[in-house]
Write an enzyme that holds these catalytic residues in place. Structure first.
Site, PDB file in Angstrom:
ATOM      1  N   GLY A 188       2.343 -21.958   9.787  1.00 50.12           N
ATOM      2  CA  GLY A 188       1.696 -21.732  11.065  1.00 50.12           C
ATOM      3  C   GLY A 188       2.042 -20.399  11.691  1.00 50.12           C
ATOM      4  N   HIS A 217      -2.241 -23.816  10.909  1.00 48.27           N
ATOM      5  CA  HIS A 217      -2.624 -23.719  12.321  1.00 48.27           C
ATOM      6  C   HIS A 217      -2.159 -22.413  12.971  1.00 48.27           C
ATOM      7  CE1 HIS A 217       1.556 -24.675  13.588  1.00 48.27           C
ATOM      8  NE2 HIS A 217       1.543 -25.446  12.511  1.00 48.27           N
ATOM      9  N   ASP A 218      -3.018 -21.871  13.815  1.00 49.85           N
ATOM     10  CA  ASP A 218      -2.703 -20.720  14.671  1.00 49.85           C
ATOM     11  C   ASP A 218      -2.478 -19.420  13.909  1.00 49.85           C
ATOM     12  OD1 ASP A 218      -2.535 -22.260  17.274  1.00 49.85           O
ATOM     13  OD2 ASP A 218      -0.954 -23.267  16.138  1.00 49.85           O
TER      14      ASP A 218
END
Length: 271
Positions: A145, A127-128
């Site tokens: 992340g 994520h991200d």
């Protein structure tokens, strides 16, 4: 209602949820699943057994191999039920078992992947993350992340990258390395813990950087990491001397930028 181009070829065993957008000349093989908020660009191909879900957009010309799961929920403990996105650019090759997750609300809600990237089998983009263009992630590379990777970086098989770490443009990460700290542009890192082991001269040469310029970058590298002060102080002290050398300026800007992680160095892994 899904929007499927007339030229798309979809195997009857695959499921396309209402709301999905399928571009021109897209090929979707057997036993694939396409979620209701997915947008697939023109000329894409999904081989078979591919899952694309969430608010995922994939650019034209990309190819995805079996058992990849693209656009799944983030694996963060802070994951919420709010829709977040995964955006993948054009002409990416995503090999078997690759996983890419959407972003988290707390950090802007987006995982962004650029163009012309190659993701080999079972690599993971968490994520991200923010990935540039022309990146190669070899088999079993793991990004935690919020990792940022610059254009033309190469990550060797089985390496793992700590959350919030930055890897600069045209850096090279050796296989099985543990990347716990930021890696400068054009840097080469190996080992566990990862230690900066020089410059990616091969990559620089392949990118068309002249030998004379490479020698200048090497000289600056020694001054930065072998100078009398801290790495950041050494970098600041030589800036005026290298104002006309773009690769050195890029390295100096990278070092000066704010970051959640320390800098990898040749001596002890961080600086």
């Amino acid at each position: 209602m899904n929007m499927i181009a007339a030229t798309a070829k979809i195997h009857p065993s695959s499921i396309i949820e209402d709301g999905a957008v399928i571009g021109e000349n897209v090929k979707i093989g057997p036993f694939c699943y396409i979620g209701p908020k997915v947008v697939l660009g023109d000329d894409m191909e999904l081989k078979s057994h591919v899952v694309v879900d969430g608010r995922t957009t994939i650019g034209k010309g990309s190819k995805i191999f079996p058992n990849a799961v693209i656009g799944g929920d983030s694996q963060s403990v802070h994951h919420s039920t709010v829709d977040t996105i995964l955006q993948i650019g054009d002409n990416c090759t995503i090999r078997e078992g690759v996983t890419m997750n959407a972003g988290t609300v707390e950090y802007g809600g987006a995982t962004i992947v650029g163009n012309n990237n190659l993701f080999l089998a079972y690599s993971h983009v968490a994520h991200d993350c923010r990935l540039g263009n022309n990146i190669i992630m070899s088999n079993n590379v793991l990004l935690a992340g919020h990792v940022t990777i610059g254009d033309r970086a190469i990550l060797g098989g089985g390496c793992a990258v700590h959350q919030f770490t930055r890897i600069g443009r045209q850096a090279f990460i050796g296989g099985l390395s543990a990347v716990s700290y930021d890696v400068i542009p054009y840097g080469m890192l190996n080992g566990n813990p990862g230690v900066l082991s020089g410059l990616n001269v091969v990559g620089m040469t392949r990118a068309g950087i002249e030998r004379a310029t490479i020698h200048v970058v090497r000289r600056a590298y020694k001054q930065i990491f072998e100078g009398p002060e801290s790495v950041r102080a050494n970098a600041a002290a030589i800036r005026a001397d290298y104002a006309d050398c773009a690769p050195v300026v890029e390295i100096l800007d990278f070092i000066a930028a704010e970051s959640d992680r320390a800098l990898s160095s040749p001596s002890r892994g961080k600086a």
